[in-house]
Design a protein around this motif. Sequence first.
Motif, mmCIF file in Angstrom:
data_model
loop_
_atom_site.group_PDB
_atom_site.id
_atom_site.type_symbol
_atom_site.label_atom_id
_atom_site.label_comp_id
_atom_site.label_asym_id
_atom_site.label_seq_id
_atom_site.Cartn_x
_atom_site.Cartn_y
_atom_site.Cartn_z
ATOM 1 N N TRP A 39 -11.138 -25.808 8.536
ATOM 2 C CA TRP A 39 -10.604 -25.456 9.783
ATOM 3 C C TRP A 39 -11.588 -27.282 10.120
ATOM 4 O O TRP A 39 -10.697 -27.690 10.546
ATOM 5 C CB TRP A 39 -11.137 -24.510 10.823
ATOM 6 C CG TRP A 39 -10.708 -24.653 12.093
ATOM 7 C CD1 TRP A 39 -10.874 -25.290 13.022
ATOM 8 C CD2 TRP A 39 -9.048 -24.530 12.084
ATOM 9 N NE1 TRP A 39 -10.372 -25.202 13.969
ATOM 10 C CE2 TRP A 39 -9.002 -25.093 13.310
ATOM 11 C CE3 TRP A 39 -7.418 -24.758 12.062
ATOM 12 C CZ2 TRP A 39 -7.624 -24.689 14.312
ATOM 13 C CZ3 TRP A 39 -6.520 -24.622 11.896
ATOM 14 C CH2 TRP A 39 -6.369 -24.676 13.776
ATOM 15 N N ARG A 40 -12.548 -27.305 10.367
ATOM 16 C CA ARG A 40 -13.726 -28.227 10.821
ATOM 17 C C ARG A 40 -12.926 -29.504 10.371
ATOM 18 O O ARG A 40 -12.354 -30.399 10.515
ATOM 19 C CB ARG A 40 -14.746 -28.066 10.625
ATOM 20 C CG ARG A 40 -14.959 -27.433 11.780
ATOM 21 C CD ARG A 40 -16.858 -27.341 11.702
ATOM 22 N NE ARG A 40 -18.104 -27.040 10.822
ATOM 23 C CZ ARG A 40 -18.253 -26.462 10.097
ATOM 24 N NH1 ARG A 40 -18.219 -24.858 11.122
ATOM 25 N NH2 ARG A 40 -18.078 -25.562 9.261
ATOM 26 N N TYR A 41 -13.002 -29.643 8.153
ATOM 27 C CA TYR A 41 -12.073 -30.717 8.206
ATOM 28 C C TYR A 41 -11.015 -31.169 8.237
ATOM 29 O O TYR A 41 -10.530 -32.705 8.324
ATOM 30 C CB TYR A 41 -11.801 -30.851 6.304
ATOM 31 C CG TYR A 41 -11.970 -31.982 5.024
ATOM 32 C CD1 TYR A 41 -12.826 -32.350 5.710
ATOM 33 C CD2 TYR A 41 -10.943 -31.873 4.793
ATOM 34 C CE1 TYR A 41 -13.396 -33.667 4.525
ATOM 35 C CE2 TYR A 41 -10.655 -32.983 4.486
ATOM 36 C CZ TYR A 41 -11.747 -33.549 4.283
ATOM 37 O OH TYR A 41 -11.335 -35.125 2.872
ATOM 38 N N GLY A 42 -10.342 -30.268 8.798
ATOM 39 C CA GLY A 42 -8.427 -30.643 9.351
ATOM 40 C C GLY A 42 -8.520 -31.331 11.048
ATOM 41 O O GLY A 42 -8.375 -32.227 11.218
ATOM 42 N N GLN A 43 -9.806 -30.965 12.022
ATOM 43 C CA GLN A 43 -9.837 -31.592 12.949
ATOM 44 C C GLN A 43 -10.138 -32.629 12.938
ATOM 45 O O GLN A 43 -9.810 -33.793 13.247
ATOM 46 C CB GLN A 43 -10.420 -30.254 13.354
ATOM 47 C CG GLN A 43 -10.118 -29.181 14.652
ATOM 48 C CD GLN A 43 -10.838 -28.506 14.892
ATOM 49 O OE1 GLN A 43 -12.073 -28.758 14.493
ATOM 50 N NE2 GLN A 43 -10.224 -27.650 16.124
ATOM 51 N N ILE A 44 -11.609 -32.862 12.000
ATOM 52 C CA ILE A 44 -12.197 -34.519 12.036
ATOM 53 C C ILE A 44 -10.905 -35.269 11.446
ATOM 54 O O ILE A 44 -10.556 -36.481 11.512
ATOM 55 C CB ILE A 44 -13.627 -34.579 11.083
ATOM 56 C CG1 ILE A 44 -14.328 -33.524 11.741
ATOM 57 C CG2 ILE A 44 -13.833 -34.945 11.065
ATOM 58 C CD1 ILE A 44 -15.637 -33.687 11.201
ATOM 59 N N GLY A 45 -10.365 -34.724 10.165
ATOM 60 C CA GLY A 45 -9.679 -35.715 9.630
ATOM 61 C C GLY A 45 -8.394 -36.079 10.308
ATOM 62 O O GLY A 45 -7.417 -36.974 9.696
ATOM 63 N N GLY A 46 -7.280 -35.342 11.226
ATOM 64 C CA GLY A 46 -6.460 -35.479 11.785
ATOM 65 C C GLY A 46 -4.995 -34.559 12.134
ATOM 66 O O GLY A 46 -4.342 -35.138 12.054
ATOM 67 N N GLY A 47 -6.115 -33.683 11.189
ATOM 68 C CA GLY A 47 -4.658 -32.559 11.122
ATOM 69 C C GLY A 47 -3.935 -32.581 9.554
ATOM 70 O O GLY A 47 -4.885 -32.738 8.503
ATOM 71 N N ILE A 48 -2.896 -32.116 9.120
ATOM 72 C CA ILE A 48 -2.742 -31.517 7.359
ATOM 73 C C ILE A 48 -2.614 -32.790 6.805
ATOM 74 O O ILE A 48 -2.529 -32.969 5.654
ATOM 75 C CB ILE A 48 -1.006 -30.974 7.250
ATOM 76 C CG1 ILE A 48 -0.836 -30.653 6.527
ATOM 77 C CG2 ILE A 48 -0.279 -32.397 8.154
ATOM 78 C CD1 ILE A 48 -1.531 -29.624 6.148
#
Length: 398
Positions: A23-32
């Motif tokens: 979940w944190r990785y997705g938040q940092i990367g900008g979503g899907i």
Amino acid sequence: MKEGVTKSVATDILPWRVVQRVWRYGQIGGGIEAFESKKKKNCGHKKLSFNPDAIKDVPLRQRRTLRDLANALHMSKTTLFRRLKEGRFRRHTNAIKFTLTEDNMKARVQFCIQMLDSQSIPDEPTFKSLYNIVYIDEKWFYRTKPDKNYYLSLDEPNPRRNVKSKNFIDKVMFLAAKARPRFDEYGECTFDGKIGIFPFTYWEAAKRSSRNRERGTMELKAMTSITRDIIRNYLIEKVLPAIKHKWPNEERGLPIFIQQDNAKTHIAVDDPAFLSVAQEDGWDIRLTCQPPNSPDLNVLDLGFFAALQSLFQKSSPSNIEEIETNVIKAYEEYPADRSNHVFLTLQGCMREIMLAKGGQHYAIPHMKKRSLERNGQLPIRLQCDKQIYLDAVDFINT
């Protein structure tokens, strides 16, 4: 994220900490988009060049199998198979056709023109409803086929099918008579059009004893030779009484046409014995012939026999009597709405024959009849383009 969501998503296979990290990785990367593959888009082995037009230069005799075609194109069979799955070229099953003379083609076109409603010809040519035509024809039904496909489990033994000779499998010829079914305004069938299907069989006493039966036991035998006299007797004693018994009462007295092909065993259209019975009790039943070499102008050859054969093959008859019983059962169980579709296909074929100037190399038209029937839009008669009709008339006159 609401509190407790990660714990509810986590399972025994996917731990809670892994869910939080993703979940944190997705938040940092900008979503899907953060989870898309980082590999280069055009990676891996490049597709071999393939020109579908090169197939046209290969002789037809070298296009019977994928292996032969691959050898002719100097490429791998596996690569060629992948191009086939991609739709780069197509597989075609070719059926042999009758050789037609110019007189045959003109007779076919003339027959199709006669099937047009004369009142509709000046403006919008439309085919007749074909309600007053009874189509008859003969067909052999075999007890079994030399080759049949089955689906078996891995440890299941292969089925055993035995005959005395593959060249002499038990068979019975049937005479089928079929008319177009009728439906009321609510779609309910009022007349299924099934005049009858009559086997060419006879009962005979066994001439000698065997381990299966005693001498003198009555056995059902199949006729091996069908003559004109037999056809005449079947028409007079079976087909005509069935028509008079099953035909709708409101149409009694109107002309009824029995269409047959041009087999040598069929009787003439002006046969005296037939006419005397056909015109009795106020009935007006006439005999007509379809054009030579024209199985596509008879609903039985066009699709009804093939469907009947498919239903019959689901049974496993072991003798002549079971063949007769199963064929009659398949005939009675065939749905009336599906047989009605064949009559529309016949009208579409007549339109294609006029367009092809009497030729038989055309694709059978498909008009999504089941979809139209579900929506209540299935037509009773098909229209023919006026230019097709005019060109067909010019073809006959020239």
